[in-house]
Design a protein around this motif. Structure first.
Motif, PDB file in Angstrom:
ATOM      1  N   ALA A   4     -25.393  -4.536 -30.449  1.00 31.23           N
ATOM      2  CA  ALA A   4     -25.595  -5.911 -29.987  1.00 31.23           C
ATOM      3  C   ALA A   4     -26.918  -5.992 -29.225  1.00 31.23           C
ATOM      4  O   ALA A   4     -27.316  -5.054 -28.546  1.00 31.23           O
ATOM      5  N   VAL A   5     -27.583  -7.105 -29.342  1.00 31.76           N
ATOM      6  CA  VAL A   5     -28.819  -7.337 -28.600  1.00 31.76           C
ATOM      7  C   VAL A   5     -28.427  -7.739 -27.187  1.00 31.76           C
ATOM      8  O   VAL A   5     -27.592  -8.608 -26.987  1.00 31.76           O
ATOM      9  N   LYS A   6     -29.044  -7.076 -26.210  1.00 35.21           N
ATOM     10  CA  LYS A   6     -28.715  -7.313 -24.802  1.00 35.21           C
ATOM     11  C   LYS A   6     -29.994  -7.552 -24.019  1.00 35.21           C
ATOM     12  O   LYS A   6     -31.078  -7.131 -24.439  1.00 35.21           O
ATOM     13  N   PRO A   7     -29.872  -8.176 -22.847  1.00 38.01           N
ATOM     14  CA  PRO A   7     -31.059  -8.356 -22.005  1.00 38.01           C
ATOM     15  C   PRO A   7     -31.696  -7.011 -21.663  1.00 38.01           C
ATOM     16  O   PRO A   7     -31.020  -5.986 -21.619  1.00 38.01           O
ATOM     17  N   ILE A   8     -32.994  -7.045 -21.415  1.00 36.05           N
ATOM     18  CA  ILE A   8     -33.747  -5.847 -21.064  1.00 36.05           C
ATOM     19  C   ILE A   8     -33.891  -5.804 -19.545  1.00 36.05           C
ATOM     20  O   ILE A   8     -34.406  -6.748 -18.945  1.00 36.05           O
ATOM     21  N   HIS A   9     -33.433  -4.687 -18.934  1.00 29.94           N
ATOM     22  CA  HIS A   9     -33.490  -4.558 -17.479  1.00 29.94           C
ATOM     23  C   HIS A   9     -34.325  -3.373 -17.002  1.00 29.94           C
ATOM     24  O   HIS A   9     -34.661  -3.307 -15.823  1.00 29.94           O
ATOM     25  N   THR A  10     -34.642  -2.434 -17.883  1.00 30.26           N
ATOM     26  CA  THR A  10     -35.369  -1.234 -17.471  1.00 30.26           C
ATOM     27  C   THR A  10     -36.514  -0.955 -18.436  1.00 30.26           C
ATOM     28  O   THR A  10     -36.541  -1.461 -19.559  1.00 30.26           O
ATOM     29  N   LEU A  37     -35.249  -9.400 -35.018  1.00 31.94           N
ATOM     30  CA  LEU A  37     -36.652  -9.246 -34.640  1.00 31.94           C
ATOM     31  C   LEU A  37     -37.084 -10.375 -33.712  1.00 31.94           C
ATOM     32  O   LEU A  37     -37.709 -10.143 -32.673  1.00 31.94           O
ATOM     33  N   GLU A  38     -36.757 -11.598 -34.059  1.00 31.76           N
ATOM     34  CA  GLU A  38     -37.138 -12.751 -33.230  1.00 31.76           C
ATOM     35  C   GLU A  38     -36.513 -12.680 -31.843  1.00 31.76           C
ATOM     36  O   GLU A  38     -37.186 -12.919 -30.845  1.00 31.76           O
ATOM     37  N   VAL A  39     -35.225 -12.356 -31.786  1.00 33.92           N
ATOM     38  CA  VAL A  39     -34.540 -12.284 -30.499  1.00 33.92           C
ATOM     39  C   VAL A  39     -35.115 -11.160 -29.643  1.00 33.92           C
ATOM     40  O   VAL A  39     -35.375 -11.333 -28.450  1.00 33.92           O
ATOM     41  N   LEU A  40     -35.365 -10.007 -30.251  1.00 33.87           N
ATOM     42  CA  LEU A  40     -35.957  -8.898 -29.504  1.00 33.87           C
ATOM     43  C   LEU A  40     -37.348  -9.260 -28.991  1.00 33.87           C
ATOM     44  O   LEU A  40     -37.720  -8.907 -27.866  1.00 33.87           O
ATOM     45  N   ILE A  42     -38.420 -12.200 -28.100  1.00 33.52           N
ATOM     46  CA  ILE A  42     -38.243 -13.079 -26.937  1.00 33.52           C
ATOM     47  C   ILE A  42     -37.832 -12.268 -25.716  1.00 33.52           C
ATOM     48  O   ILE A  42     -38.369 -12.455 -24.611  1.00 33.52           O
ATOM     49  N   LEU A  43     -36.910 -11.341 -25.904  1.00 34.73           N
ATOM     50  CA  LEU A  43     -36.455 -10.511 -24.788  1.00 34.73           C
ATOM     51  C   LEU A  43     -37.580  -9.631 -24.245  1.00 34.73           C
ATOM     52  O   LEU A  43     -37.749  -9.505 -23.022  1.00 34.73           O
ATOM     53  N   VAL A  44     -38.354  -9.032 -25.131  1.00 30.89           N
ATOM     54  CA  VAL A  44     -39.472  -8.185 -24.701  1.00 30.89           C
ATOM     55  C   VAL A  44     -40.510  -9.026 -23.960  1.00 30.89           C
ATOM     56  O   VAL A  44     -41.008  -8.631 -22.898  1.00 30.89           O
ATOM     57  N   ASP A  45     -40.844 -10.184 -24.492  1.00 31.85           N
ATOM     58  CA  ASP A  45     -41.818 -11.061 -23.847  1.00 31.85           C
ATOM     59  C   ASP A  45     -41.352 -11.452 -22.453  1.00 31.85           C
ATOM     60  O   ASP A  45     -42.131 -11.428 -21.488  1.00 31.85           O
ATOM     61  N   THR A  46     -40.089 -11.804 -22.313  1.00 35.01           N
ATOM     62  CA  THR A  46     -39.536 -12.200 -21.018  1.00 35.01           C
ATOM     63  C   THR A  46     -39.593 -11.039 -20.025  1.00 35.01           C
ATOM     64  O   THR A  46     -39.990 -11.214 -18.866  1.00 35.01           O
ATOM     65  N   TYR A  47     -39.205  -9.852 -20.480  1.00 36.77           N
ATOM     66  CA  TYR A  47     -39.237  -8.676 -19.611  1.00 36.77           C
ATOM     67  C   TYR A  47     -40.664  -8.368 -19.175  1.00 36.77           C
ATOM     68  O   TYR A  47     -40.936  -8.126 -17.997  1.00 36.77           O
ATOM     69  N   GLU A  48     -41.592  -8.375 -20.117  1.00 29.89           N
ATOM     70  CA  GLU A  48     -42.986  -8.043 -19.792  1.00 29.89           C
ATOM     71  C   GLU A  48     -43.594  -9.054 -18.831  1.00 29.89           C
ATOM     72  O   GLU A  48     -44.345  -8.681 -17.926  1.00 29.89           O
ATOM     73  N   ALA A  49     -43.273 -10.329 -19.009  1.00 29.38           N
ATOM     74  CA  ALA A  49     -43.816 -11.353 -18.112  1.00 29.38           C
ATOM     75  C   ALA A  49     -43.311 -11.159 -16.684  1.00 29.38           C
ATOM     76  O   ALA A  49     -44.046 -11.384 -15.725  1.00 29.38           O
ATOM     77  N   ALA A  50     -42.056 -10.709 -16.545  1.00 28.05           N
ATOM     78  CA  ALA A  50     -41.505 -10.467 -15.215  1.00 28.05           C
ATOM     79  C   ALA A  50     -41.971  -9.130 -14.646  1.00 28.05           C
ATOM     80  O   ALA A  50     -42.263  -9.011 -13.453  1.00 28.05           O
ATOM     81  N   ARG A  51     -42.051  -8.121 -15.487  1.00 24.03           N
ATOM     82  CA  ARG A  51     -42.379  -6.750 -15.039  1.00 24.03           C
ATOM     83  C   ARG A  51     -43.862  -6.580 -14.773  1.00 24.03           C
ATOM     84  O   ARG A  51     -44.264  -5.928 -13.822  1.00 24.03           O
ATOM     85  N   TRP A  52     -44.697  -7.147 -15.624  1.00 19.82           N
ATOM     86  CA  TRP A  52     -46.143  -7.004 -15.510  1.00 19.82           C
ATOM     87  C   TRP A  52     -46.816  -8.370 -15.589  1.00 19.82           C
ATOM     88  O   TRP A  52     -47.519  -8.680 -16.565  1.00 19.82           O
ATOM     89  N   PRO A  53     -46.617  -9.218 -14.587  1.00 21.13           N
ATOM     90  CA  PRO A  53     -47.201 -10.569 -14.658  1.00 21.13           C
ATOM     91  C   PRO A  53     -48.727 -10.506 -14.680  1.00 21.13           C
ATOM     92  O   PRO A  53     -49.330  -9.617 -14.078  1.00 21.13           O
ATOM     93  N   ILE A  54     -49.298 -11.422 -15.398  1.00 21.84           N
ATOM     94  CA  ILE A  54     -50.751 -11.515 -15.494  1.00 21.84           C
ATOM     95  C   ILE A  54     -51.166 -12.831 -14.842  1.00 21.84           C
ATOM     96  O   ILE A  54     -50.779 -13.905 -15.296  1.00 21.84           O
ATOM     97  N   ASP A  55     -51.908 -12.707 -13.764  1.00 20.10           N
ATOM     98  CA  ASP A  55     -52.401 -13.904 -13.102  1.00 20.10           C
ATOM     99  C   ASP A  55     -53.474 -14.545 -13.967  1.00 20.10           C
ATOM    100  O   ASP A  55     -54.281 -13.838 -14.588  1.00 20.10           O
TER     101      ASP A  55
END
Length: 125
Positions: A4-10, A37-40, A42-55
């Motif tokens: 199952a596709v799950k949120p990315i936390h780590t 692929l599409e769902v993953l 979105i999840l990767v993009d969301t995680y990266e934006a939170a983990r490594w924000p770009i000003d």
């Protein structure tokens, strides 16, 4: 692929999702693999934006980047801002953009207004 596709936390979950995206990259649209692929993505993009924000860039850097990207010249900037000296002062950080200048740049060169009105450092004369 039955997992199952799950949120990315780590970072480990992120790496696994990126690897799965690589495996699914050529999936045909309309297939369950492409949906995954599409769902993953979105999840990767969301995680990266939170983990490594770009000003966003400061206003001067945004103007310089747009000039380089679009091939705009200092002369065109001067025409837009009203004078060559004003354009030179803005690019040299000796003068701040006014709201009118920011509006003109946003409209003419499609630089987001939010970027142009951000505070930024100027240099003393």
């Amino acid at each position: 692929m039955t997992d199952a596709v799950k949120p990315i936390h780590t970072d480990e979950e992120h790496a696994a999702a990126v690897a799965e995206i690589g495996r699914l990259w050529d999936a045909e649209p309309g297939t369950p693999e492409h949906d995954r692929l599409e769902v993953l993505g979105i999840l990767v993009d969301t995680y990266e934006a939170a983990r490594w924000p770009i000003d966003p860039p400061d206003p001067v850097e945004a103007i310089k980047a747009r000039m380089e990207q679009a091939g705009y010249t200092r002369g065109q900037l001067a025409d837009l801002l009203g004078s060559q000296s004003r354009a030179t002062e803005i690019l040299g950080r000796r003068r701040r953009l006014t709201m009118d200048m920011a509006w003109k740049l946003s409209q003419a060169w499609k630089i987001p207004a939010e970027t142009l009105i951000r505070p930024y450092e100027t240099r003393p004369d």
